[in-house]
Design a protein around this motif. Structure first.
Motif, PDB file in Angstrom:
ATOM      1  N   ASP A  55       0.752  -1.520  -0.296  1.00  6.95           N
ATOM      2  CA  ASP A  55      -0.099  -0.033  -0.126  1.00  6.95           C
ATOM      3  C   ASP A  55       0.864   1.408  -0.090  1.00  6.95           C
ATOM      4  N   SER A  56       1.364   1.559  -1.842  1.00  4.06           N
ATOM      5  CA  SER A  56       2.514   3.088  -1.331  1.00  4.06           C
ATOM      6  C   SER A  56       1.464   4.021  -0.695  1.00  4.06           C
ATOM      7  N   ALA A  57      -0.073   4.792  -1.036  1.00  7.58           N
ATOM      8  CA  ALA A  57      -0.208   5.731  -1.190  1.00  7.58           C
ATOM      9  C   ALA A  57      -0.030   5.821   1.027  1.00  7.58           C
ATOM     10  N   ALA A  58      -0.610   4.791   1.427  1.00  9.49           N
ATOM     11  CA  ALA A  58      -0.467   4.592   3.044  1.00  9.49           C
ATOM     12  C   ALA A  58       1.011   4.581   3.989  1.00  9.49           C
ATOM     13  N   TYR A  59       2.395   3.918   3.181  1.00  8.65           N
ATOM     14  CA  TYR A  59       3.382   4.041   3.031  1.00  8.65           C
ATOM     15  C   TYR A  59       3.589   5.361   3.078  1.00  8.65           C
ATOM     16  N   SER A  60       3.119   6.028   2.348  1.00 13.08           N
ATOM     17  CA  SER A  60       3.703   7.775   1.594  1.00 13.08           C
ATOM     18  C   SER A  60       2.879   8.946   2.696  1.00 13.08           C
ATOM     19  N   ASP A  61       2.105   8.399   3.638  1.00 13.68           N
ATOM     20  CA  ASP A  61       0.810   8.509   4.279  1.00 13.68           C
ATOM     21  C   ASP A  61       1.759   8.952   5.684  1.00 13.68           C
ATOM     22  N   PHE A  62       1.753   7.486   6.489  1.00 15.11           N
ATOM     23  CA  PHE A  62       2.324   6.920   7.059  1.00 15.11           C
ATOM     24  C   PHE A  62       3.949   8.380   7.436  1.00 15.11           C
ATOM     25  N   LYS A  63       4.505   7.888   6.412  1.00 17.68           N
ATOM     26  CA  LYS A  63       6.103   8.680   5.939  1.00 17.68           C
ATOM     27  C   LYS A  63       5.728   9.566   5.942  1.00 17.68           C
ATOM     28  N   ALA A  64       5.293  10.604   6.075  1.00 16.03           N
ATOM     29  CA  ALA A  64       4.757  11.681   6.031  1.00 16.03           C
ATOM     30  C   ALA A  64       4.408  12.540   7.642  1.00 16.03           C
TER      31      ALA A  64
END
Length: 833
Positions: A55-64
Motif C-alpha cells: 500500500d504505497s499510498a498508506a506508506y507515503s502518508d505514514f512516512k509524512a
C-alpha cells in the motif's frame, strides 16, 4: 477531572510476527482522526519493505507523519532492533548487530529517523544495555513491559525515574517498573500499569511520583486506535505521549537516583529444558560463534592476501541470524503453519548463516595458504595466545604410515594418532601453539614413533577407570552409572572437587519421570565404559548407560596440559517421555500463576555436587558477570520468577574463594543451585509449557557442556577467557601459509580483554574489545599500517583520536583506558599491510 497521568501507546510486531497489510493505512488514518494521539512503535524494520509495496499510498502518508522527529512529533521509533530479540539470551555482539542492522534498515525508509528512547513490549532487556544504547545515541530507556509479561518482567524498583547504571558504570535515564507497579492478580501477563487504572495512578501519586506513566504497545493488527480512548477514566486524565517528549519535557526535572541493575533484576523465563527451546538456543549460539570467526578470518585474508571483504555475504548471513533471535522464536516456537513454525524458521535461518560463514572461511583459508597437503595451518580468532589440542586429517599418502608433527622451526610437537573408527578416517591429534588473532603452521612427516609419556587411562582393580593428565586425576565409576567418583586437581594441592558425602553423583543424570513412577537416575543402573582415545595427548571415554530404560552416552574428554574437561551427552529418546512436574489434563489456565515448567528441581539435571564450603555463584551475561544473591534458583509461580539463566557459564567458588568450578554450556538455558542443592545443568523438560502447549521430546537430545576446576574466583582464574576459547575453537586447515612465518593481526596485553569482533568497513579495520577485568589502560598492538586510529561509538561518532606508535615490521601500538565490563571500538583508517 482529578489526577493527571501520561500514557505510552503504540504498536509492536512486524512482518515476521504480526502485521496485516491494512495496518499502515490504519495507523495513518487513526493519527489523522485523533490529533492528540501519539504513538511509539516497535515494528520490525523489514516490515516497511513489504508495506511500501502492498500500500504505497498508506506508506507515503505514514512516512509524512513520521517526518517530524522533534519533541512535539507524534511518532517515535522506540525499538529499532532488527528482530526484537530478548537480548539477555544472545551474545553481546549479536545485540550490537541487532541495533546496527535495524537502524540501517529503518533509515532506508525513514532517513530522518531519530533514535532517542528504548522501550519494548516484551522483556527485551539485559543489564548491559546502557552502554550499548548510549553508544548508539540513545538518551532514554524504559524497563516497563506492562502488557506482555508472559516471558517475564523487571524487578519493581523506585518511585519515579532512575539512572539505570550498567555493569561498566554507564547510566541512562530510565522509567522503571515502579515499586508500586504490582503484577496483576487476574493474569500472568500484565502489571497494573497496562491501562493507567485509577488504582495504579493513585498508588503512584501516594508515593511521590510526580509524573506517573503507564504503557501498552498494542499488537499490530489490533483495531483499537487510541488504546485507552480519550484518556479520561475514573477521575484520571491520561495524556498520550512519546517517550522522547515524556523524558525531555514532562519529567525533565524529576529526581532520578542511580539504580545499578543486576542481571538478577531481569526476571525472565522461558520453557528451559524443553527440546525445542534447547535446539533453538544451540542453533543460534553455533551460528553466532561461526559468523564472528568468519568475519575475523575474512579480515585476515583482506589484510594479508589483499582479497575483497565479502560485505554482501556478511549482510545476508547476519540477517538470517538476527531473525533467528526474534523473541517469538523462543517463546512461541510451535506457532506457525505446519512445516513453517518459528522453530522451523530458526533451523533454516541458522543453516543459511552457517553455510555462508563456512563458505567465507573456506575462501579465506584458500587465500591465506598454498595447497600443500603435507602442511597444516591452524587459525586462532581470539585475542589470546593459545596452546591447545587439535585434530587434523592425514593426506592419503600418509594415512597408513607412522606420522609426526613438526612446527615451523622443524621441532617435533607432541602428537597422537587416532585410528580410523565408525567411518571416521585416521587422524592425528597434536598440541598447536597459535598467536592471538593469527595463525601458525605445522608439517606432517613420516617418522618412527616412540612411546611418549603423558595422559593415560587405566582400568582399576575395582572396575573403575582412572583418567589422568598432568592436571587431573579423574575416577569413573561404572557400577553407578559412570558418575565421576573423584576429580582431583593435581596442581591445586591435590584438591578433591567431588563432594563424596552427597547423595547425588557427580555428572549424574536425575529427573522426575512423572508418568513412570517418579525420580529416576543414571546411578540406578551400571554403565559400560569404552576407551575411545588413550594417548599421551588426548583421553576420551564413552560412558554408556540407561535412565528410565532410555540409552544415553556421555563422551568425557581430557587433554594433556589443558584445564577444560569436555562432556558430550546424547540421550537416545525413542518416544516422548514426561519429565519435570506434571500438569494434570485440563488444569492449565493462562491466568494461574503456578506453572509446571518453572520448577527445575523436577527436570532432568546433570548434577555436580562440589566439595566447596560457603559457595558463591557467579554467572555471565552479555558483557557482564553477576554475583548471584539468590539463596536458591527455584520458583513455581509467575509472580515469583528468579533469574536462573546460564548464558555461557556459571562459576561456583567456595572454601573462602580459594577454589572454584566453572560450568560451560553450548546454549542458553537454566541452571540449578541452592544451599542444600548442588550445582546442576538443565538437560530436559517434557510437559506443559506456555499457552497450554505440550512441549514434547522428538528424537535424541545432544548437548555439550564442560567443567574447569580452578583456584580463586572467576576473574582471577580467567574464566571469561576460557569461555571465549570455548566459543571460538581453533580452526584447522590443510595447506601452508603464503609466508613462512606465523602471523598475529591483533595482540592485547591482557587475557581479560576479549576481541569481540574484527571486520572491515570498506578500507577501515574495525576492532571491538571487551574488558572482563579491572578498569585499566589497555595496550593493543596491530600488525598493520594505518593512516590513523580512532575510538568510535557504535553509531560511528568519534569518541577519541588515538596516537599510533610505530614499532618494527609494520607493527603499531595503541593505548587507551577501558572500564571493567566496558566496550571500545577502534577504527584503523585505511588499514593495510
Amino acid at each position: 477531572m482529578g489526577q493527571t497521568a501520561w500514557y505510552i501507546d503504540g504498536y509492536h510486531g512486524g512482518v515476521w510476527g504480526h502485521y496485516p497489510d491494512w495496518n499502515t493505512r490504519f495507523m495513518a488514518d487513526m493519527l489523522k482522526k485523533h490529533p492528540d494521539w501519539k504513538i511509539n512503535i516497535e515494528l520490525e524494520p523489514e516490515t516497511w519493505d513489504k508495506a511500501q509495496v502492498v500500500d504505497s499510498a498508506a506508506y507515503s502518508d505514514f512516512k509524512a507523519l513520521f517526518a517530524d522527529q522533534s519533541l512535539s512529533g507524534r511518532i517515535e521509533y522506540v525499538n529499532p532492533a532488527y528482530a526484537q530479540s530478548y537480548n539477555y539470551n544472545i551474545s553481546g555482539e549479536s545485540i550490537i548487530r541487532q541495533f546496527a542492522y535495524g537502524i540501517k534498515k529503518i533509515r532506508v525508509h525513514f532517513p530522518g529517523a531519530v533514535f532517542t528512547s528504548y522501550s519494548s513490549e516484551e522483556p527485551c532487556f539485559t543489564n548491559a544495555l546502557p552502554q550499548i544504547l548510549t553508544s548508539f545515541g540513545f538518551k532514554y530507556a524504559s524497563l516497563k513491559n506492562p502488557n506482555t509479561c508472559f516471558g517475564g518482567y523487571t524487578r519493581a524498583h523506585g518511585g519515579g525515574l532512575v539512572n539505570w547504571v550498567g555493569p561498566d558504570g554507564t547510566g541512562i535515564l530510565t522509567s522503571p517498573r515502579y515499586a508500586v507497579e504490582e503484577l496483576s492478580s487476574k493474569s500472568t501477563w500484565q502489571t497494573i500499569a497496562w491501562d493507567n487504572s485509577a488504582e495504579y495512578i493513585k498508588a503512584a501519586y501516594a508515593t511521590g511520583i510526580k509524573h506517573p506513566i503507564g504503557m501498552t504497545l498494542q499488537d499490530a493488527g489490533w483495531k483499537n486506535g487510541p488504546f485507552i480512548g480519550d484518556g479520561s477514566k475514573n477521575s484520571v486524565q491520561s495524556i498520550y505521549t512519546t517517550w522522547r517528549n515524556y523524558f525531555a519535557n514532562v519529567a525533565k526535572n524529576d529526581p532520578h537516583p542511580d539504580w545499578k541493575v543486576s542481571q538478577e533484576d531481569i526476571l525472565v523465563n522461558l520453557v528451559w529444558g524443553s527440546q525445542i527451546t534447547q535446539r533453538i538456543a544451540q542453533r543460534v549460539r553455533a551460528a553466532e560463534n561461526k559468523i564472528i570467526q568468519s568475519e575475523k578470518l575474512a579480515s585476515m585474508a583482506k589484510m594479508y592476501a589483499r582479497s575483497n571483504y565479502p560485505q554482501d555475504d556478511f549482510d545476508a548471513a547476519w540477517r538470517t541470524l538476527l531473525l533467528s533471535q526474534h523473541h517469538d522464536c523462543w517463546i512461541v516456537p510451535y506457532n506457525g503453519k505446519p512445516g513453517d513454525t518459528w522453530a522451523g524458521k530458526v533451523k533454516r535461518w541458522t543453516e543459511f548463516t552457517n553455510n555462508k560463514s563456512d563458505s567465507i572461511i573456506h575462501v579465506a583459508e584458500k587465500l591465506l595458504s598454498k595447497n600443500n597437503e603435507d602442511y597444516i595451518t591452524v587459525y586462532n580468532t581470539t585475542g589470546i595466545n593459545r596452546t591447545e589440542t587439535v585434530y587434523a586429517g592425514l593426506p592419503a599418502k600418509l594415512s597408513a604410515k607412522s606420522v609426526g608433527v613438526f612446527d615451523s622451526e622443524g621441532k617435533p610437537v607432541a602428537s597422537q594418532l587416532i585410528a580410523a573408527h565408525d567411518s571416521v578416517p585416521t587422524r592425528i591429534v597434536f598440541k598447536a601453539v597459535v598467536p592471538s588473532m593469527g595463525y601458525s603452521f605445522y608439517q606432517l612427516r613420516e617418522v618412527k614413533r616412540s612411546a611418549m609419556t603423558g595422559a593415560s587411562i587405566k582400568l582399576q582393580a575395582n572396575g573403575s577407570y582412572q583418567l589422568e593428565t598432568d592436571l587431573y586425576k579423574l575416577i569413573i565409576d561404572p557400577a553407578h552409572g559412570g558418575v565421576i567418583k573423584s576429580l582431583i586437581a593435581k596442581k591445586l594441592g591435590n584438591k578433591e572437587f567431588v563432594d563424596r558425602n552427597n547423595s547425588r553423583g557427580f555428572n549424574e543424570l536425575r529427573g522426575n519421570f512423572y508418568n513412570d513412577g517418579g525420580f529416576k537416575s543414571s546411578k540406578d543402573n551400571s554403565a559400560k565404559v569404552e576407551v575411545v582415545e588413550n594417548g599421551s595427548v588426548k583421553l576420551k571415554i564413552a560412558v554408556k548407560g540407561t535412565i528410565n530404560g532410555t540409552n544415553y552416552t556421555q563422551f568425557i574428554m581430557l587433554n594433556q596440559g589443558e584445564p577444560r574437561i569436555d562432556i558430550n551427552l546424547t540421550i537416545d529418546w525413542k518416544e516422548n517421555t514426561g519429565i519435570g512436574q506434571d500438569t494434570k489434563p485440563g488444569t492449565y489456565k493462562w491466568e494461574l500463576p503456578a506453572k509446571a515448567f518453572y520448577d527445575d528441581r523436577n527436570k532432568l539435571l546433570a548434577m555436580f555436587p562440589l566439595n566447596l564450603k560457603h559457595q558463591k555463584v557467579y554467572k555471565n551475561a552479555p558483557f557482564d558477570v553477576t554475583e548471584s544473591k539468590l539463596d536458591n534458583t527455584f520458583y513455581t509461580r509467575w509472580d515469583s520468577i528468579k533469574n536462573n539463566v546460564i548464558h555461557t557459564w556459571v562459576d561456583v567458588t567456595g572454601d573462602d574463594e580459594k577454589y572454584g568450578m566453572a560450568l560451560f554450556t553450548d546454549h542458553t538455558t537454566s541452571y540449578a543451585h541452592g544451599k542444600d542443592f548442588p550445582l546442576a545443568l538443565n538437560v530436559q523438560y517434557s510437559g506443559m509449557g506456555l499457552w497450554g502447549r505440550n512441549y514434547t521430546i522428538q528424537g535424541p537430545t545432544e548437548i555439550h557442556y564442560a567443567l574447569i576446576p580452578h583456584a580463586a574466583t572467576w576473574d582471577k582464574a580467567g574464566t571469561w577467557a576460557e569461555a571465549t576459547k570455548w566459543n571460538e575453537p581453533l580452526i584447522v586447515s590443510s595447506g601452508k601459509p603464503l609466508t613462512s612465518e606465523s602471523k598475529s593481526l591483533i595482540e592485547t596485553n591482557n587475557h581479560d580483554v576479549e576481541v569481540t569482533s574484527v571486520q572491515f568497513d570498506k578500507n577501515d579495520l574495525l576492532v571491538r574489545l571487551f574488558n572482563a577485568g579491572a578498569s585499566k589502560e589497555i595496550t593493543t598492538t596491530v600488525n598493520c599500517n594505518a593512516d590513523g586510529a580512532q575510538l568510535v561509538e557504535l553509531d560511528g561518532r568519534i569518541r577519541q583520536v588515538l596516537p599510533l606508535t610505530q614499532l618494527n615490521n609494520n607493527r603499531n601500538t595503541l593505548k587507551f583506558g577501558i572500564s571493567r565490563f566496558g566496550l571500545r571500538t577502534i577504527r584503523l583508517i585505511n588499514a593495510r599491510k
